[in-house]
Scaffold this active site. Structure first.
Site, short mmCIF file in Angstrom:
data_model
loop_
_atom_site.label_atom_id
_atom_site.label_comp_id
_atom_site.label_asym_id
_atom_site.label_seq_id
_atom_site.Cartn_x
_atom_site.Cartn_y
_atom_site.Cartn_z
N LYS A 146 0.81 -1.23 0.00
CA LYS A 146 0.00 0.00 0.00
C LYS A 146 0.83 1.27 0.00
O LYS A 146 0.35 2.34 -0.36
CB LYS A 146 -0.97 0.00 1.18
N SER A 204 -8.48 1.56 8.79
CA SER A 204 -7.81 1.21 10.03
C SER A 204 -6.64 0.29 9.71
O SER A 204 -5.93 -0.15 10.59
CB SER A 204 -8.78 0.52 10.97
N GLN A 237 -1.49 3.47 7.48
CA GLN A 237 -0.06 3.61 7.74
C GLN A 237 0.68 4.07 6.49
O GLN A 237 1.64 4.83 6.56
CB GLN A 237 0.52 2.30 8.26
N GLU A 275 -9.83 -13.86 -3.46
CA GLU A 275 -10.47 -13.21 -2.31
C GLU A 275 -10.96 -14.25 -1.32
O GLU A 275 -11.04 -15.44 -1.63
CB GLU A 275 -11.59 -12.26 -2.76
N GLY A 279 -16.17 -13.50 1.65
CA GLY A 279 -16.42 -12.18 1.07
C GLY A 279 -16.18 -12.22 -0.42
O GLY A 279 -15.29 -11.56 -0.94
N ASP A 296 -17.64 -10.99 -2.95
CA ASP A 296 -18.34 -9.97 -3.74
C ASP A 296 -17.63 -9.69 -5.07
O ASP A 296 -18.28 -9.42 -6.08
CB ASP A 296 -18.46 -8.66 -2.94
N SER A 322 1.13 -9.87 -0.40
CA SER A 322 0.83 -8.44 -0.35
C SER A 322 1.23 -7.73 0.93
O SER A 322 1.38 -6.51 0.94
CB SER A 322 -0.66 -8.23 -0.63
C1 LIG Z 1 -5.27 -3.66 1.14
C2 LIG Z 1 -4.67 -5.01 1.10
C3 LIG Z 1 -5.08 -5.97 0.17
C4 LIG Z 1 -6.20 -5.73 -0.83
O1 LIG Z 1 -5.83 -4.73 -1.75
P1 LIG Z 1 -6.92 -3.99 -2.65
O2 LIG Z 1 -6.15 -3.01 -3.45
O3 LIG Z 1 -7.91 -3.34 -1.72
O4 LIG Z 1 -7.59 -5.04 -3.46
C5 LIG Z 1 -4.42 -7.18 0.15
N1 LIG Z 1 -3.42 -7.47 1.02
C6 LIG Z 1 -3.01 -6.57 1.94
C7 LIG Z 1 -1.90 -6.96 2.86
C8 LIG Z 1 -3.61 -5.31 2.01
O5 LIG Z 1 -3.19 -4.43 2.93
#
Ligand SMILES: *Cc1c(COP(=O)(O)O)cnc(C)c1O
Length: 323
Positions: free
Chosen positions: A55, A80, A85, A206, A210, A212, A306
């Site tokens: 992010k 949150s 962060q 996903e 969830g 969706d 991620s």
């Molecule tokens: C936010 C997040 C996601 C999902 O990302 P999106 O862009 O909302 O699809 C996946 N893994 C982690 C660790 C995240 O912080």
């Protein structure tokens, strides 16, 4: 001509903007994992990114493009989780004030982490208040610019830089998988795959509870759900965004789901075999492959891990629970 909200050029420009600020995270391989599924797997380790998740890429790319007035005014977001962060750290690095709207009952560690990066935390009641409305009202009153967690072209383009690095470092890929929450990461990644490897199959993963995104993908319209109960807290989104869905429906081939139990198995695999601490949401894409929800035999497969932000005691609980 494409009318999609982002192009590969936007991702490449984002990559220039974050150069030298974001980490170029490693791409790891594991013979054990390869033998398990009969494929060549390439793990893009965003658990090693600054603040612990991809992010940072989208947040920094967004604030770096503020006008002088916007920089003067500051940034606001509602989250949150990791986006909070990411915004706080990016704003600090760029000398911009950050306001983060968080639920009153957000975990103390997350509040502290956000404050630690210099962010001002404003609390709301998640049962009686609408965080998006509150965020917008504060933005208007205080002259702040709102950067949402996923549905923004600058956020999406920034997130796509992780996949760009993965293609550059791993070479050709037949399949690319990323976790899916609101779709910032998936839409940015699919944009890159379409440009650099048009034959590559792009999949979003996903939580089963969830789904969706999967339902939206299948029905062609954005499906809204109640906040799903899952350990993948970064993917507890209630719906995709208008911008992210526009890209996903054009550039993604399939959305698959995994269960919480499969996420836990994957956390264990990463910890024991690859010495990686990965948060539940960070395991989504890997779980689809390692728990064999998909047949990828003989393929070269890119997998985005991620993020790695999981409280240590919670991590211990999850990996030691008997099923
Ligand atoms: C936010 C997040 C996601 C999902 O990302 P999106 O862009 O909302 O699809 C996946 N893994 C982690 C660790 C995240 O912080």
């Amino acid at each position: 001509m494409s009318t999609l909200p982002i192009s590969y050029e936007d991702v490449a420009a984002a990559h220039e903007r974050i150069r030298g600020v974001a980490h170029r995270t490693p791409v790891l391989t594991s013979r054990t994992a390869n033998a398990l599924v009969g494929a060549d797997l390439f793990f893009k380790c965003e658990n090693f990114q600054r603040m612990g998740a991809f992010k940072f890429r989208g947040a920094y790319n967004s604030i770096a493009q503020f006008t002088p007035q916007q920089k003067q005014g500051g940034v606001i977001t509602f989250s949150s989780g990791n986006h909070a962060q990411a915004i706080a750290l990016s704003a600090q690095l760029l000398g911009v004030k950050a306001v983060i709207v968080m639920p009153k009952d957000a975990p103390a560690v997350k509040v502290e982490a956000t404050r630690g990066y210099g962010g001002e935390v404003v609390f709301y009641d998640r049962y009686t208040e609408d965080r998006e409305a509150l965020g917008q009202r504060l933005a208007d009153e205080r002259g702040l610019t709102l950067i949402p967690p996923y549905d923004h072209p600058h956020v999406m383009a920034g997130q796509g830089t992780a996949a760009k690095e993965l293609f550059e470092d791993a070479g050709g890929l037949d399949v690319l998988l990323t976790p899916l929450g609101g779709g910032g990461l998936l839409s940015g990644s699919a944009t890159v795959a379409h440009a650099l490897a048009p034959g590559c199959t792009v999949l979003g993963v996903e939580p089963e509870a969830g789904n969706d995104g999967q339902r939206s993908f299948q029905s062609g319209e954005i499906v809204h759900i109640d906040t799903p109960k899952t350990i993948a807290d970064g993917a507890q989104t209630q719906h995709l965004g208008n911008y992210t869905f526009a890209v996903i429906r054009e550039r993604v081939q399939e959305i698959v789901t995994v269960s919480d139990a499969e996420l836990v198995e994957t956390m264990k695999f990463f910890a024991s075999r690859m010495k990686l601490v990965v948060e539940p949401t960070g395991c989504l894409a890997a779980a689809a492959v390692l728990q064999r929800k998909l047949d990828v035999r003989g393929k070269r497969v890119g997998i985005v891990i991620s993020g790695g932000n999981v409280d240590l005691l919670r991590f211990a609980d999850l990996v030691s629970a008997k099923d």
